[in-house]
Design an enzyme around this catalytic site. Structure first.
Site, PDB file in Angstrom:
ATOM      1  N   ASP A 230       0.834  -1.185   0.060  1.00  7.88           N
ATOM      2  CA  ASP A 230      -0.033   0.109   0.073  1.00  7.88           C
ATOM      3  C   ASP A 230       0.758   1.347  -0.075  1.00  7.88           C
ATOM      4  OD1 ASP A 230      -2.653   1.098   0.253  1.00  7.88           O
ATOM      5  OD2 ASP A 230      -1.613   2.040   2.032  1.00  7.88           O
ATOM      6  N   GLU A 260       1.101  -0.278  -5.051  1.00  9.44           N
ATOM      7  CA  GLU A 260       0.095   0.635  -5.490  1.00  9.44           C
ATOM      8  C   GLU A 260       0.765   2.241  -5.308  1.00  9.44           C
ATOM      9  OE1 GLU A 260      -3.487   3.223  -3.587  1.00  9.44           O
ATOM     10  OE2 GLU A 260      -1.777   2.448  -2.495  1.00  9.44           O
TER      11      GLU A 260
END
Length: 488
Positions: A230, A260
């Protein structure tokens, strides 16, 4: 080798009642039959908001639904035992499990500390707008409910680069950064190290070692096969390669890893790939925005340009393609949901072509319904199943192999074919998309299909197309839709 397909098994507003892990266990067989090879599960550790948030407001990485903390034992998605049972079920059906790893920040500290900070300009965070001053901040994490089980590491203000003081971002004057942010690639807001909560200080060697120990514990405890990382653009690009190399050395294996990096400029993604030595695949965010743009412009969008400025085009070996995800769905701050009419076209573009590894979003198969703006239960948001998506997934599993021939020669009607291979008997397909009126196109599939009859498995077209001696024929598509032609 079979095609790889990732499935994101959650969405942001999935029910907080704690049944996702059991739901995943029960659906493992179905997903395997659709050709899913990798399942991405949401954060499994305790959130600072208990069950009211899906795990990105990280409190305790070691609490997988085992300890009474933040008002709950289970997480939003279930208990630790249910999580492990879910993973086991996917493994029994020969699917890998990808864990959502959120290391950028911590929230919900247990005790306040006296912390010296400087406030920064929100629009240019390299600019200090206050003198050094002391605040009371919840930067000490002792995890009293866990009682030092698994780790006795105490997080304190030395472990963080910045925090939020009454809604204003403040940099912490610790001994590692001398009052400065970590070096990250993106220069949004001057420096985009800070995202939320207490921002983790990766220059602190004790923090890095603790996160490595946790990584080993997590893999040993859960048996997961890879990671979705993340918010990587908010973390110094040197950390994750170091972390992954440590895990690789410990377990003597590579871990499938997706980052990401939320940016529509493909050059920024390429810069991150270079900075991390190609160790981390990235979600093709620019392609998602091309889909979003195409869905809003209709026939005014030139489909021949759909892959321009994308990772699929520049680095297909490291591209993870997707249509929507939990961040783009309605009510999210990054909302950019692809219009429903275009979703079949977008899924055909990621599932049935050679380049990239596609990721299918939960609501596209299972639907989603949740309260509207402000929690208004009288104005529900509904995300419906995508027509023919499951058929496309099966075509990817069984038929979409071999040489790819592109027919991107019209702004509103594009197509391609896959010839198939000897290793996949019966393989091969032809795909035609239209964002305007009804269309047709003469396309070559390949000599191995000479004389074969093809039908539209999506059900939109009734014709049966018999290919000539070269293995070519004229295929059709309805207005604003996708047709997937397969040997009938």
């Amino acid at each position: 080798m079979s095609n790889r397909t990732i499935f994101q098994f959650f969405h942001w507003y999935y029910s907080p009642e704690g049944n996702l892990w059991n739901h995943g266990r029960d659906e493992a067989g179905r997903l395997a039959s659709l050709g899913v090879t990798d399942v991405w599960l949401p954060p499994a550790y305790k959130s600072a908001e208990g069950v009211d948030e899906p795990g990105y407001a990280v409190y305790d990485l070691y609490d997988l639904g085992e300890f009474d903390q933040k008002g709950t034992v289970r997480t939003r998605f279930g208990t630790k035992a249910e999580y492990l049972g879910c993973i086991a079920a996917f493994h029994e059906h020969h699917m890998n499990v990808l864990a959502d790893i959120v290391l950028n920040h911590r929230m919900g500290g247990d005790e306040k500390e006296q912390v010296t900070v400087k406030n920064v300009n929100e629009e240019n965070r390299t600019e200090m707008i206050s003198d050094a001053h002391t605040i009371d901040a919840y930067t000490r994490f002792t995890f009293p409910g866990r009682k030092k089980k698994y780790s006795d590491f105490i997080w304190n203000w030395h472990c963080f680069t910045g925090t939020s003081e009454n809604g204003s971002i403040a940099v912490i004057l610790n001994e590692y950064g001398n009052g400065g942010w970590e070096d990250v690639l993106g220069k949004e807001f001057g420096n985009y190290d800070y995202l939320m909560g207490n921002d983790v200080e990766f220059r602190n060697p004790y923090v890095r070692e603790e996160l490595k120990r946790w990584g080993v514990w997590y893999v040993q405890t859960t048996g997961i096969d890879g990671f979705r990382l993340d918010a990587v653009k908010h973390i110094n690009p040197g950390f994750f390669p170091e972390w992954l190399q440590y895990l690789k050395a410990h377990f003597q294996k590579d871990f499938f890893c997706i980052g990401e990096y939320w940016k529509s400029d493909v050059q920024m993604l390429l810069n991150y790939i270079d900075a991390t030595g190609g160790m981390i695949r990235l979600f093709d965010v620019p392609l998602h925005f091309n889909f979003y743009d195409a869905s809003t412009k209709g026939e005014n969008y030139d489909l021949r340009t759909i892959f321009d400025n994308t990772l699929i085009k520049e680095r297909p070996d490291l591209a993870i393609s997707f249509v929507d995800n939990h961040d783009t769905q309605p009510l999210q701050s990054l909302q950019s949901t692809v219009d429903f009419w275009f979703k079949p076209l977008a899924y055909a573009l990621i599932l049935l072509r050679e380049q990239g590894i596609p990721c299918v979003f939960y609501p596209a198969v299972y639907e989603a319904r949740y309260a509207g703006p402000g929690g208004n239960e009288e104005a529900y948001i509904e995300l419906n199943k995508v027509a023919a998506l499951e058929k496309m997934m099966v075509v990817r599993k069984d038929l979409a192999y071999g040489m790819q021939r592109d027919f991107f020669d019209h702004p509103n009607t594009i197509g391609w074919t896959r010839e198939g291979t000897d290793e996949k008997p019966g393989g091969g397909c032809a795909v035609l998309l239209s964002n305007g009126g009804e269309g047709s196109k003469n396309m070559l599939v390949g000599e191995r299909h000479a004389g074969k009859t093809f039908v539209d498995c999506c059900g939109g077209r009734p014709e049966k197309i018999t290919l000539n001696e070269k293995g070519e024929g004229t295929f059709f598509v309805n207005a604003g839709s996708a047709a997937v032609w397969v040997p009938g």
